[in-house]
Design a protein around this motif. Sequence first.
Motif, PDB file in Angstrom:
ATOM      1  N   ILE A 165       0.537  -1.436   0.028  1.00  0.00           N
ATOM      2  CA  ILE A 165       0.496   0.382   0.457  1.00  0.00           C
ATOM      3  C   ILE A 165       0.978   1.375  -0.116  1.00  0.00           C
ATOM      4  O   ILE A 165       1.707   1.408   0.262  1.00  0.00           O
ATOM      5  CB  ILE A 165      -0.905  -0.163   1.252  1.00  0.00           C
ATOM      6  CG1 ILE A 165      -1.954   0.361   1.354  1.00  0.00           C
ATOM      7  CG2 ILE A 165       0.004   0.042   2.694  1.00  0.00           C
ATOM      8  CD1 ILE A 165      -3.334   0.662   2.011  1.00  0.00           C
ATOM      9  N   ALA A 166       0.576   2.299  -0.535  1.00  0.00           N
ATOM     10  CA  ALA A 166       1.126   3.394  -0.987  1.00  0.00           C
ATOM     11  C   ALA A 166       0.967   4.196   0.594  1.00  0.00           C
ATOM     12  O   ALA A 166       0.033   4.070   1.419  1.00  0.00           O
ATOM     13  CB  ALA A 166       0.886   4.196  -1.965  1.00  0.00           C
ATOM     14  N   ALA A 167       1.926   5.252   0.914  1.00  0.00           N
ATOM     15  CA  ALA A 167       2.291   5.829   2.042  1.00  0.00           C
ATOM     16  C   ALA A 167       0.914   7.161   1.873  1.00  0.00           C
ATOM     17  O   ALA A 167       0.619   7.608   0.636  1.00  0.00           O
ATOM     18  CB  ALA A 167       3.473   6.926   2.563  1.00  0.00           C
ATOM     19  N   SER A 168      -0.032   7.715   3.192  1.00  0.00           N
ATOM     20  CA  SER A 168      -0.621   8.818   3.238  1.00  0.00           C
ATOM     21  C   SER A 168      -0.358   9.625   3.964  1.00  0.00           C
ATOM     22  O   SER A 168       0.164   9.124   5.040  1.00  0.00           O
ATOM     23  CB  SER A 168      -2.286   7.856   2.880  1.00  0.00           C
ATOM     24  OG  SER A 168      -1.658   7.232   4.015  1.00  0.00           O
ATOM     25  N   LEU A 173      -7.139  12.423  10.278  1.00  0.00           N
ATOM     26  CA  LEU A 173      -7.323  12.229  11.265  1.00  0.00           C
ATOM     27  C   LEU A 173      -6.744  13.165  12.296  1.00  0.00           C
ATOM     28  O   LEU A 173      -7.523  12.819  13.593  1.00  0.00           O
ATOM     29  CB  LEU A 173      -6.483  10.746  11.539  1.00  0.00           C
ATOM     30  CG  LEU A 173      -6.757   9.799  13.211  1.00  0.00           C
ATOM     31  CD1 LEU A 173      -7.742   9.789  13.235  1.00  0.00           C
ATOM     32  CD2 LEU A 173      -5.885   8.385  12.741  1.00  0.00           C
ATOM     33  N   SER A 174      -5.844  13.929  12.765  1.00  0.00           N
ATOM     34  CA  SER A 174      -5.210  14.490  13.729  1.00  0.00           C
ATOM     35  C   SER A 174      -5.374  15.937  13.458  1.00  0.00           C
ATOM     36  O   SER A 174      -5.725  16.073  14.625  1.00  0.00           O
ATOM     37  CB  SER A 174      -3.385  14.781  13.075  1.00  0.00           C
ATOM     38  OG  SER A 174      -3.298  16.197  12.359  1.00  0.00           O
ATOM     39  N   ILE A 203       6.092   3.826   9.222  1.00  0.00           N
ATOM     40  CA  ILE A 203       5.355   4.878   9.995  1.00  0.00           C
ATOM     41  C   ILE A 203       5.569   5.722  10.528  1.00  0.00           C
ATOM     42  O   ILE A 203       4.932   6.933  10.586  1.00  0.00           O
ATOM     43  CB  ILE A 203       4.476   4.501  10.428  1.00  0.00           C
ATOM     44  CG1 ILE A 203       3.399   4.663  11.098  1.00  0.00           C
ATOM     45  CG2 ILE A 203       4.956   3.633  11.782  1.00  0.00           C
ATOM     46  CD1 ILE A 203       2.463   4.901  10.126  1.00  0.00           C
ATOM     47  N   MET A 204       6.891   5.575  10.942  1.00  0.00           N
ATOM     48  CA  MET A 204       7.462   6.882  11.947  1.00  0.00           C
ATOM     49  C   MET A 204       7.646   8.546  11.278  1.00  0.00           C
ATOM     50  O   MET A 204       7.204   9.739  11.412  1.00  0.00           O
ATOM     51  CB  MET A 204       8.581   6.878  12.148  1.00  0.00           C
ATOM     52  CG  MET A 204       8.789   7.353  13.976  1.00  0.00           C
ATOM     53  SD  MET A 204       7.998   7.781  15.177  1.00  0.00           S
ATOM     54  CE  MET A 204       7.474   5.987  15.496  1.00  0.00           C
ATOM     55  N   LEU A 205       8.345   8.367   9.603  1.00  0.00           N
ATOM     56  CA  LEU A 205       7.524   9.691   9.031  1.00  0.00           C
ATOM     57  C   LEU A 205       7.037   9.868   8.652  1.00  0.00           C
ATOM     58  O   LEU A 205       6.596  11.069   9.024  1.00  0.00           O
ATOM     59  CB  LEU A 205       8.454   9.191   7.430  1.00  0.00           C
ATOM     60  CG  LEU A 205       8.584  10.656   6.576  1.00  0.00           C
ATOM     61  CD1 LEU A 205       9.658  11.560   6.849  1.00  0.00           C
ATOM     62  CD2 LEU A 205       9.250   9.292   5.169  1.00  0.00           C
ATOM     63  N   ILE A 206       5.670   9.170   9.599  1.00  0.00           N
ATOM     64  CA  ILE A 206       3.955  10.034   8.231  1.00  0.00           C
ATOM     65  C   ILE A 206       3.699  10.208   9.349  1.00  0.00           C
ATOM     66  O   ILE A 206       2.972  11.852   9.449  1.00  0.00           O
ATOM     67  CB  ILE A 206       3.342   8.590   7.990  1.00  0.00           C
ATOM     68  CG1 ILE A 206       4.095   7.871   6.955  1.00  0.00           C
ATOM     69  CG2 ILE A 206       1.609   8.982   8.242  1.00  0.00           C
ATOM     70  CD1 ILE A 206       4.091   8.527   5.536  1.00  0.00           C
ATOM     71  N   VAL A 207       4.161   9.383  11.191  1.00  0.00           N
ATOM     72  CA  VAL A 207       3.486  10.524  12.061  1.00  0.00           C
ATOM     73  C   VAL A 207       4.502  11.676  12.705  1.00  0.00           C
ATOM     74  O   VAL A 207       3.470  12.773  13.050  1.00  0.00           O
ATOM     75  CB  VAL A 207       3.832   9.494  13.610  1.00  0.00           C
ATOM     76  CG1 VAL A 207       4.080  10.110  14.703  1.00  0.00           C
ATOM     77  CG2 VAL A 207       3.165   8.147  12.864  1.00  0.00           C
ATOM     78  N   SER A 234      13.015  12.161  15.857  1.00  0.00           N
ATOM     79  CA  SER A 234      13.500  14.122  15.440  1.00  0.00           C
ATOM     80  C   SER A 234      11.376  14.280  15.567  1.00  0.00           C
ATOM     81  O   SER A 234      11.411  15.873  16.141  1.00  0.00           O
ATOM     82  CB  SER A 234      13.185  14.054  13.653  1.00  0.00           C
ATOM     83  OG  SER A 234      14.480  13.809  13.039  1.00  0.00           O
ATOM     84  N   LEU A 235      10.856  13.166  15.502  1.00  0.00           N
ATOM     85  CA  LEU A 235       9.583  13.850  15.896  1.00  0.00           C
ATOM     86  C   LEU A 235       9.660  14.080  18.165  1.00  0.00           C
ATOM     87  O   LEU A 235       9.096  14.860  18.022  1.00  0.00           O
ATOM     88  CB  LEU A 235       8.413  12.168  16.675  1.00  0.00           C
ATOM     89  CG  LEU A 235       7.115  11.732  16.880  1.00  0.00           C
ATOM     90  CD1 LEU A 235       6.592  12.679  16.155  1.00  0.00           C
ATOM     91  CD2 LEU A 235       6.290  10.945  16.271  1.00  0.00           C
TER      92      LEU A 235
END
Length: 281
Positions: A165-168, A173-174, A203-207, A234-235
Amino acid sequence: MSPVPYSIHLLCATDDKAVGFARNLPFTNQPSLILQFKSSVTKLFIETLLRCFPEASGLKIVRNSHLHGLQPEIHTRRSPPIERLTLDLTSFDSFRIDYYFEATFIQEIHIIHNGSDTPQGRPASWLCPCLEVLGITPPDTLWLENYRMPLLRLLILYGPKLHNIAASSLFPLSEHQDFQNAVEFELRHWPIYKPAGAQEWSIMLIVLAIANNLRSVEIIRCVDSHIDGENFISLISQLKKTGDDQNPSKLKTIDIDCCTGITRMQCDQLATLVDKLVVHV
C-alpha cells in the motif's frame, strides 16, 4: 474464591455442528469471546453463536479471507452488553460501522484490515459517550469525522495488512475534534511497506508530519513495528520544542515493544528526552 475469567477462542465452520458444540461447552463466566471463521458467514449464524455465550462482554471476530456482510445483532437484548469489540478482517464488503458505534455502552472498538477496504460512517453527528479506546487502520479515516468521542483516552493505529500500500497522510485524522482527548497514542503492527513503482516507507515518517497535533499525548507506544530510529528521535525532539504558538508537550513516557529499526544508541538518546523509556525485546 471467585472464578478466574478467561477467553474462549472458537475456530468455526458455518454449520449446525458448530452451534451445537458451542451450546454444550461446559464453561461459564467467560468475559471474552473470539470467533474465527474459516468460511463465509451469515449475520444469523454469528447471532446464534453469540446467544450461546450470554455472559461475554468482549467479542473479537477474525476472518482471514474476504468477508461478505457483517452486522450481527451484538448490542441489543444482552446482559451484560458487548462493551469491547474487535473486527480483525483481511478484506470485506463495505458495511455500516455506525451499527457498532451506536451502541451507547461500547467502550472499546478495534477495526483491523488490509487498508484498502472502507467501512461506511454516519452522514450526521453521533455521540459515543462511553468510548475510551479506538483502534483503526489507516489510510481511510474520514468515516470517523462525524463521531464524537469525548472520553477517548487511547488511540491505536494498526498497520494495513496490504504490504504494498502507498503512503498517505494522517493529517485529516489528527484534525479530528476529539483527537486531542487521547493521552495515549499507539502504533501496532507496522512493517516496512513496499508499494509497486514507489519508494518503500515506514510509519514514523508519516507520524512526524503530525507532530504538532500530538502535544496532548502523554504516552507513545510502539508494538511489533518497524520504527525508524532517526525519525522517532526527530518526532520527540520536535514535540519537546516550544514556541510562541505552540502548547508544551505533555509527553512523559515512550514504550517500545518488540520493534525493529531502532538501535541501542538511539534508545539511549530517547531516554534523555522523556521522563520514562520502556523497551521490551
